[in-house]
Enzyme design. Structure first.
Site, short mmCIF file in Angstrom:
data_model
loop_
_atom_site.label_atom_id
_atom_site.label_comp_id
_atom_site.label_asym_id
_atom_site.label_seq_id
_atom_site.Cartn_x
_atom_site.Cartn_y
_atom_site.Cartn_z
N ARG A 138 32.87 31.32 38.38
CA ARG A 138 33.12 31.41 39.84
C ARG A 138 31.99 30.69 40.38
NH1 ARG A 138 35.23 35.99 44.16
NH2 ARG A 138 37.12 34.67 43.25
N HIS A 162 41.12 27.46 44.48
CA HIS A 162 41.23 28.92 43.85
C HIS A 162 42.41 28.84 43.09
CE1 HIS A 162 40.18 32.95 42.96
NE2 HIS A 162 40.34 33.49 44.34
N GLN A 176 44.00 32.35 41.87
CA GLN A 176 44.94 33.26 43.07
C GLN A 176 46.18 32.81 43.29
OE1 GLN A 176 43.41 35.91 44.77
NE2 GLN A 176 45.58 36.05 45.42
N ASP A 179 43.76 33.30 54.98
CA ASP A 179 42.46 33.61 54.31
C ASP A 179 41.37 33.90 55.12
OD1 ASP A 179 40.61 34.10 52.33
OD2 ASP A 179 40.55 31.92 51.78
N CYS A 235 44.75 36.33 50.01
CA CYS A 235 44.14 36.66 48.80
C CYS A 235 43.09 37.85 48.90
CB CYS A 235 43.36 35.42 48.47
SG CYS A 235 42.11 35.04 49.53
N ARG A 250 46.92 39.11 40.00
CA ARG A 250 46.14 38.69 39.47
C ARG A 250 45.61 38.87 37.91
NH1 ARG A 250 41.82 36.60 42.68
NH2 ARG A 250 41.16 35.83 40.81
N1 NVA Z 1 38.08 31.38 50.68
C1 NVA Z 1 37.55 32.54 50.38
C2 NVA Z 1 38.37 33.24 49.22
C3 NVA Z 1 37.97 34.32 48.52
C4 NVA Z 1 38.65 34.92 47.46
C5 NVA Z 1 36.07 32.01 49.78
O1 NVA Z 1 35.84 31.44 49.23
O2 NVA Z 1 35.25 33.00 50.05
N1 CP Z 2 40.93 37.13 45.99
C1 CP Z 2 39.78 37.05 45.11
O1 CP Z 2 39.38 36.26 44.49
O2 CP Z 2 39.18 38.43 45.35
P1 CP Z 2 37.65 38.48 44.62
O3 CP Z 2 36.56 37.64 45.49
O4 CP Z 2 37.39 39.84 44.95
O5 CP Z 2 37.63 38.19 43.42
#
Ligand code: NVA
Ligand code: CP
Length: 301
Positions: A104, A131, A134, A219, A259, A287
């Site tokens: 990540r 992502h 997800q 989101d 998500c 997930r």
């Molecule tokens: N768009 C959000 C998704 C978090 C799971 C982010 O990138 O922070």
């Molecule tokens: N939806 C998602 O990826 O959650 P986290 O940021 O908690 O991993």
């Protein structure tokens, strides 16, 4: 055979994606029924987190444990990544010790570079651009509750962010119509829009984007790394909250997905996210099952 990566959904073809989604539901059933499924015994997954996580970390860790394997959490704060060890070197070293790497991070290029230098599968656990894990869970949730998504209309309301880009990939692979409503300046990747003109439409009016929709998704308005822009974004996105009124323009049996983490009163109202049409808790649970199916696909096929 060359190693398979999961940098975006487009690392899979439609048939493979469908196979993973079906397997995810099977694995979910096996877990619920207590059927042993230690398919990754003695295998290990390295997990690099340069951004925060609850769901992604826990689902990958729990999934590896249920599969009889293990996972190793790495953050820049306590690994040499934080002291500037190059990504290619990290990929080469981890490849010699573990069976897969999940990452990540911010720039999508980091995932590409890791994959280029890794001899084991690299999984994108979220970048600024995509992502895909997800989306596996979102699609599994839709299939389990409403059947095949092919030919259906899906709405994305709000920021044209990493999730939105992955929804466009999903629309391409599973052949559904995607209506996106976002304010000017917050569009998804232009190249993805250009490649999917036949099934993805960009609109400005959220009501128009949810008309005839079977799935409404949104989101946060400020993703990780955009915290400084929050005040401006709150103003720019003010007309993009998913409210009961907006949901009333969608199909009667439309489901709502997010998500998570969510901000009630910003991108979604409490009356929507906490209503029966909201499947966000099952989406979060999926997930676990979807990523187990992905790990099995990448490591065992
Ligand atoms: N768009 C959000 C998704 C978090 C799971 C982010 O990138 O922070
Ligand atoms: N939806 C998602 O990826 O959650 P986290 O940021 O908690 O991993």
């Amino acid at each position: 055979m060359s190693v398979r990566h999961f940098r975006s959904l487009l690392d899979l073809n439609s048939q493979e994606l469908r196979q993973i989604l079906a397997r995810a539901s099977e694995l979910k059933k096996m877990l619920a029924e207590g059927v042993a499924h230690e398919f990754l015994k003695n295998k290990s997954l390295a997990m690099i987190f340069e951004k925060s996580s609850t769901r992604t970390r826990v689902s990958f860790e729990a999934g590896m444990t249920q599969f009889g394997g293990s996972s190793i959490f790495l953050s820049p704060a306590d690994s040499q990544l934080g002291r500037g060890e190059p990504i290619p070197d990290t990929a080469r070293v981890l490849s010699r010790m573990v069976d897969a790497i999940m990452v990540r991070t911010f720039s999508h290029d980091t995932v590409e570079t890791l994959a280029e230098h890794s001899s084991v599968p690299v999984i994108n656990g979220l970048t600024d651009s995509f992502h895909p894990c997800q989306l596996l869970a979102d699609l599994q949730t839709y299939f389990e509750h409403r059947g095949d998504i092919q030919g259906k209309t899906v709405s994305w309301i709000g920021d044209g962010n990493n999730m939105c880009n992955s929804y466009i990939n999903a629309a391409e692979l599973l052949d559904f119509e995607l209506l996106i409503a976002c304010p000017p300046g917050y569009e998804p990747m232009q190249s993805l829009l250009d490649d999917n003109k036949d099934r993805v439409r960009l609109l400005r009016d959220p009501k128009q984007a949810v008309a005839g929709s079977s799935l409404v998704a949104t989101d946060v308005w400020a993703s990780m790394g955009q915290e400084d822009e929050l005040q401006k974004r709150l103003l720019d996105f003010a007309d993009f909250e998913v409210t009961p009124e907006l949901m009333s323009y969608a199909n009667n049996d439309a489901i709502f997905l997010h998500c998570l983490p969510a901000h009630r009163g910003e991108e979604v109202s409490a009356e929507v996210i906490d209503a029966p049409a909201s499947l966000v808790w099952e989406e979060a649970e999926n997930r676990l099952h979807a990523q187990k199916a992905l790990l099995e696909f990448l490591l065992c096929s």
